[in-house]
Write an enzyme that holds these catalytic residues in place. Structure first.
Site, PDB file in Angstrom:
ATOM      1  N   LYS A 179      16.753  14.680 -41.796  1.00 29.83           N
ATOM      2  CA  LYS A 179      16.141  13.534 -41.117  1.00 29.83           C
ATOM      3  C   LYS A 179      15.125  12.801 -41.975  1.00 29.83           C
ATOM      4  CE  LYS A 179      15.363  16.604 -37.912  1.00 29.83           C
ATOM      5  NZ  LYS A 179      16.516  17.487 -38.038  1.00 29.83           N
TER       6      LYS A 179
ATOM      7  N   ALA B  72      22.397  17.263 -33.472  1.00 35.91           N
ATOM      8  CA  ALA B  72      23.454  18.019 -34.150  1.00 35.91           C
ATOM      9  C   ALA B  72      24.798  17.293 -34.072  1.00 35.91           C
ATOM     10  CB  ALA B  72      23.542  19.424 -33.577  1.00 35.91           C
TER      11      ALA B  72
ATOM     12  N   GLY C 224      16.974  32.704 -33.214  1.00 36.49           N
ATOM     13  CA  GLY C 224      17.277  31.715 -34.262  1.00 36.49           C
ATOM     14  C   GLY C 224      17.221  30.288 -33.785  1.00 36.49           C
TER      15      GLY C 224
ATOM     16  N   GLU D 244      12.438  27.578 -36.049  1.00 34.00           N
ATOM     17  CA  GLU D 244      12.226  27.857 -37.465  1.00 34.00           C
ATOM     18  C   GLU D 244      11.525  29.205 -37.602  1.00 34.00           C
ATOM     19  OE1 GLU D 244      13.278  26.056 -40.015  1.00 34.00           O
ATOM     20  OE2 GLU D 244      14.155  24.535 -38.692  1.00 34.00           O
TER      21      GLU D 244
ATOM     22  N   ASP E 260       9.772  17.525 -35.427  1.00 31.79           N
ATOM     23  CA  ASP E 260      11.228  17.392 -35.518  1.00 31.79           C
ATOM     24  C   ASP E 260      11.745  16.451 -34.438  1.00 31.79           C
ATOM     25  OD1 ASP E 260      13.853  18.386 -36.648  1.00 31.79           O
ATOM     26  OD2 ASP E 260      14.090  18.969 -34.550  1.00 31.79           O
TER      27      ASP E 260
ATOM     28  N   LYS F  92      13.486  12.528 -34.784  1.00 31.09           N
ATOM     29  CA  LYS F  92      14.721  12.132 -34.106  1.00 31.09           C
ATOM     30  C   LYS F  92      14.495  10.910 -33.232  1.00 31.09           C
ATOM     31  CE  LYS F  92      16.469  16.888 -33.973  1.00 31.09           C
ATOM     32  NZ  LYS F  92      16.770  18.051 -33.097  1.00 31.09           N
TER      33      LYS F  92
ATOM     34  N   GLY G 102      21.648  24.541 -33.648  1.00 26.81           N
ATOM     35  CA  GLY G 102      22.522  25.668 -33.973  1.00 26.81           C
ATOM     36  C   GLY G 102      23.353  25.356 -35.198  1.00 26.81           C
TER      37      GLY G 102
END
Length: 868
Positions: free
Chosen positions: A630, A662, A715, A718, A729, A733, A848
């Protein structure tokens, strides 16, 4: 009756001669070949030229240092000894007793004469064109009588014919022109003494083994017909004797659609017209010497190019009228060393005679013009010449137009060097529309600039002048566009082999062969790198092994082997690869550019600011970019606009669908709405998979800090959850979506609600952070309980509207679509003019490795489908 020619590789070894004998004895040729023209043994002509040059160099060195002169003459002696040994060894392989002795004597005598000539060069300290022709002729004068002896002992009645006795030329040494009328008469007299006079064809099966490449001027001087002139020799014999066919036997299966050294997927052409063959050979197709075609064309004699090492192949047939063929073009050829000479000026417009003077000035200096291009305004004229003639061409034009240059009517002539000519040839081009468009589209999508264009009124040939560095890339791009139209390919360079990049490699390894076999999409991983190192192989890296190789210690890594599965065309005749080396971003990009492969694409699976900052350099190099990173699109608005604008203006794909949600089709949907005339009024979105998981599961059964630990363990976050909980993040976006809606917005204009107090972000490590986070559990539970009491739920939502963007933790009503989210799902709700009463909802996994890598993979495939 046939005339055959066998080239240097077809006569240059015991195995080659054995194959030649088998060909002459098979039913197709037995007792049907009247003249067999042979070249010098492979490499001999080059050896003779070097020996002559060394002899002259020895003379030049004699005035400087005697020792250097002796070394040069020793080199000459060694070269002659090696060449003589080749002929004696070949003789020994086939001849015995007296035949062998006689052959050896002839060889010794020839080399003695050659040695005397080289001594003369050393004494006179010069090589005249006449002397060089005489020296070069020795190759054929040695091979032809030897091969005639070998054929006789093999049961084939053969007679040596020195072509100097019958082929008459002018004195243009090095590339003499055949005096055809006189030559035809002498050939008929010499060969006709046996064929057609004393015996009928059925009675006389004598095969004349004629020396190729050589002739003789009227004054008795030995001449040569130009490199490759043995082809012309065969055509002259065929025309003189009115042969049924002239066969040119070489070491390839015929004329191919392109040079196989530059285009690995080139294949044999079944048939060509004389005109098509002349165009291809003129512009660099090396299988056939260009002047060969004219004698055959005049007598309407077919020429067939065949492979002496694969005689079962039918070869390529050249006739007056070839079949229509499967493709709209026949082939592509190139000339790699070209200089473009340009003359321009206002004094040329509307003035008769400028073009005539231009070409006359070049002709007086015997400068051959390869291609001509002139503006319709008559303001400029340019001509392509061989690079060796560039300086002389400039001098000739300055001399011719000196007065006009002084008066300002004409500018100084200009030479553009390091160019190449690409010729696209085909007789069907006149009947098939869109050929030119397809050529220029193939070049344009690969960032290849066209310097000059020429096309004759016959529409048999489109010739393009381009940079020499783009020659191979252009050939491959055009070849794929016309001959592999159903096959789409990408030469991929990947940076980043972490969670997303590593997963992409796994997906590529599983799908690569399926895409190639089922969908005709070939994706070859040519380069890969991570923070540890980088590797390259133009023949394709194995995606299953790349991550392991990159993680090796540099000193322990071995050179990278190609997969061998995909046939990837490269910019020279050998594949290029590198061992594992330390990663250097600039070197990675420079290597990618230097390979100059067609259909190159760059994929960034890092989160690096430095890599994102290099996108401008990459895309302006005409290399498409695929990225989930990004940083570029969420950087300065100016940089974002430059990347997107350059992509749209030049047609170089810049694909970043996976930067938001994603693999969900959010960006493409917004773009489609915009292009179709809709106007987006408002976007509401849950954009963080981590925050979505936390708040979707924050029902009071677990504390907030416990859910953050759980997200980390699964997971979803981060390694340091603060990188997600700071909402940066999600903010990036949101900024990308705002910009995609046409908003001129910088990152610092976003309003971002911080979820955590400063103490959490100041914690020195992750465990300390969790201790601070546990202190916030009570506050988060209070906010959750209050929302639940009102039938609401907490969600971290981005809102983009009226040129503004905010991100905050909101208490959503029971009917909010955001409360339907599960696990780490993302959701984007779009309200537009068309979707005003019932907004469009895009929902699904927004994080993911599998879905993100899958989205990147889809964009790579999209690149392949775009580059058509």
């Amino acid at each position: 009756m046939l005339v055959c020619k066998f080239g240097g590789t077809s006569v240059g070894s015991k195995e080659a001669l054995s194959a030649l004998i088998s060909i002459l004895k098979n039913p197709e040729h037995e007792n049907k070949v009247k003249v067999m023209v042979v070249s010098a043994l492979s490499g001999i002509t080059d050896g003779l030229i070097k020996a002559a040059t060394d002899a002259k160099d020895a003379a030049d060195a004699s005035s400087v240092k005697n020792e250097q002169q002796q070394d040069s003459m020793q080199n000459v002696a060694k070269s002659l000894a090696a060449m003589k040994k080749r002929h004696l060894d070949l003789s020994a392989a086939f001849l015995k007793n007296e035949e062998r002795k006689e052959a050896a004597l002839e060889i010794e005598q020839s080399f003695a004469g050659l040695s005397r000539m080289l001594d003369g060069i050393a004494i006179l300290r010069e090589i005249s064109p006449r002397v060089m022709d005489s020296i070069m002729s020795y190759g054929e004068r040695l091979s032809a009588p030897l091969i005639a002896r070998i054929l006789r002992v093999s049961g084939i009645p053969a007679e040596y014919l020195d072509s100097r006795e019958v082929i008459v030329t002018d004195r243009h040494f090095g590339a003499a022109h055949v005096v055809r009328g006189e030559s035809y008469m002498r050939i008929k007299e010499r060969v006709g003494m046996t064929y057609g006079k004393r015996h009928s064809p059925s009675e006389d099966h004598t095969l004349f083994v004629a020396s190729g490449f050589t002739g003789r001027a009227e004054d008795g001087s030995t001449t040569t017909l130009g490199r490759g002139g043995s082809d012309l020799t065969a055509a002259v014999y065929g025309a003189a004797l009115r042969a049924d066919m002239v066969e040119i036997w070489t070491d390839v299966d015929g004329i191919l659609t392109a040079d196989p050294k530059l285009v690995k997927n080139a294949f044999r052409i079944d048939s060509l017209s004389y005109e098509e063959a002349m165009e291809l050979s003129h512009f660099g197709a090396k299988v056939l010497y260009p002047p060969t075609i004219k004698p055959a064309l005049d007598k309407n004699i077919p020429i067939v190019i065949r492979n002496s090492f694969n005689p079962e192949s039918p070869g390529t047939k050249i006739t007056g009228k070839a079949g229509p063929g499967e493709y709209p073009i026949r082939g592509i050829s190139s000339l790699p060393r070209v200089t473009l000479i340009r003359l321009q000026g206002p004094g040329m417009m509307g003035v008769a005679g400028f073009s005539s003077r231009f070409f006359s000035a070049l002709a007086r200096r015997k400068i051959s013009v390869i291609l001509i291009s002139q503006a319709a305004s008559e303001y400029s004229i340019c001509a392509a010449v061989d690079s060796a003639s560039g300086d002389e061409a400039l001098f000739a034009l300055r001399e011719e137009f000196g007065q006009e240059i002084l008066g300002g009517a004409v500018d100084e002539p200009v030479a553009e060097e390091n160019l190449a000519i690409i010729a696209v040839v085909g007789g069907r081009m006149k009947q098939v529309s869109g050929i030119s468009g397809k050529v220029f589209h193939a070049l344009g999508r690969n960032g290849i600039n066209v310097v000059a264009i020429a096309q004759g009124s016959s529409e048999l040939n489109i010739s393009l002048v381009i940079s020499r560095s783009d020659e191979s890339k252009a050939l491959n791009a055009i070849h794929e566009a016309f001959f592999l139209a159903g096959i789409r390919s990408v030469n991929l360079f990947l940076l980043g082999t972490g969670l997303i990049g590593g997963t992409l490699l796994d997906q590529l390894s599983l799908q690569q062969e399926i895409l190639a076999d089922t969908y005709q999409i070939k994706i070859s991983l040519v380069g890969a790198g991570n923070s540890q190192g980088m590797i390259f192989n133009t023949q394709g890296l194995d995606p299953r092994k790349v991550k392991k190789i990159l993680n090796k210690k540099i000193n322990d890594a071995s050179p990278v082997k190609s997969t061998g599965r995909l046939n990837i065309s490269v910019a020279n005749d050998s594949s290029r690869s590198s061992p594992l080396v330390e990663f250097d971003l600039k070197k990675f990009i420079d290597t990618m550019k230097s390979y100059n492969l067609p259909n190159t694409a760059f994929c960034d699976c890092t989160a690096s600011d430095d890599v994102a900052a290099s996108y401008g350099d990459i895309i302006t190099g005409a290399i498409p970019i695929i990225t989930p990173n990004k940083r570029a699109n969420a950087g300065s608005y100016e940089y974002y606009r430059m990347l997107v604008g350059y992509s749209r203006e030049r047609g170089i794909p810049y694909l970043y669908e996976t930067t938001v949600c994603a693999g969900l089709p959010v960006i493409s949907t917004l773009r489609d709405l915009f292009l179709s005339g809709d106007r987006v009024r408002r976007i509401e979105a849950v954009l963080s998979g981590t925050l979505s998981y936390i708040f979707n599961n924050f029902d009071g059964s677990k504390t907030f800090s416990a859910l953050v630990r759980e997200a980390k363990a699964l997971g979803y976050s981060e390694p340091d959850p603060r990188d997600d909980l700071n909402a940066m993040d999600a903010a990036r976006k949101a900024l990308i979506l705002a910009r995609e809606c046409g908003m001129n917005m910088e990152f610092n204009s976003l309003k971002i609600e911080s979820l955590l107090p400063a103490a959490c972000f100041k914690a020195p490590n992750v465990e300390s952070f969790f201790k601070e986070l546990e202190k916030c559990d009570t506050d988060f539970e209070t906010r959750r309980a209050k929302a639940a009491a009102d039938g609401r739920g907490l969600r971290y939502v981005a809102v983009i509207e009226a040129g503004k963007a905010t991100l905050s933790l909101r208490s959503e009503e029971a009917d909010s679509p955001f409360l339907s989210l599960k696990d780490s799902d993302n959701m984007v709700v779009i309200t537009s003019d068309r979707y005003s009463k019932l907004p469009m909802v895009i929902k699904g996994p927004g994080a993911g490795a599998q879905v993100t890598a899958g989205g990147v993979f889809a964009d790579i495939v999209r690149i392949a489908r775009t580059l058509v």
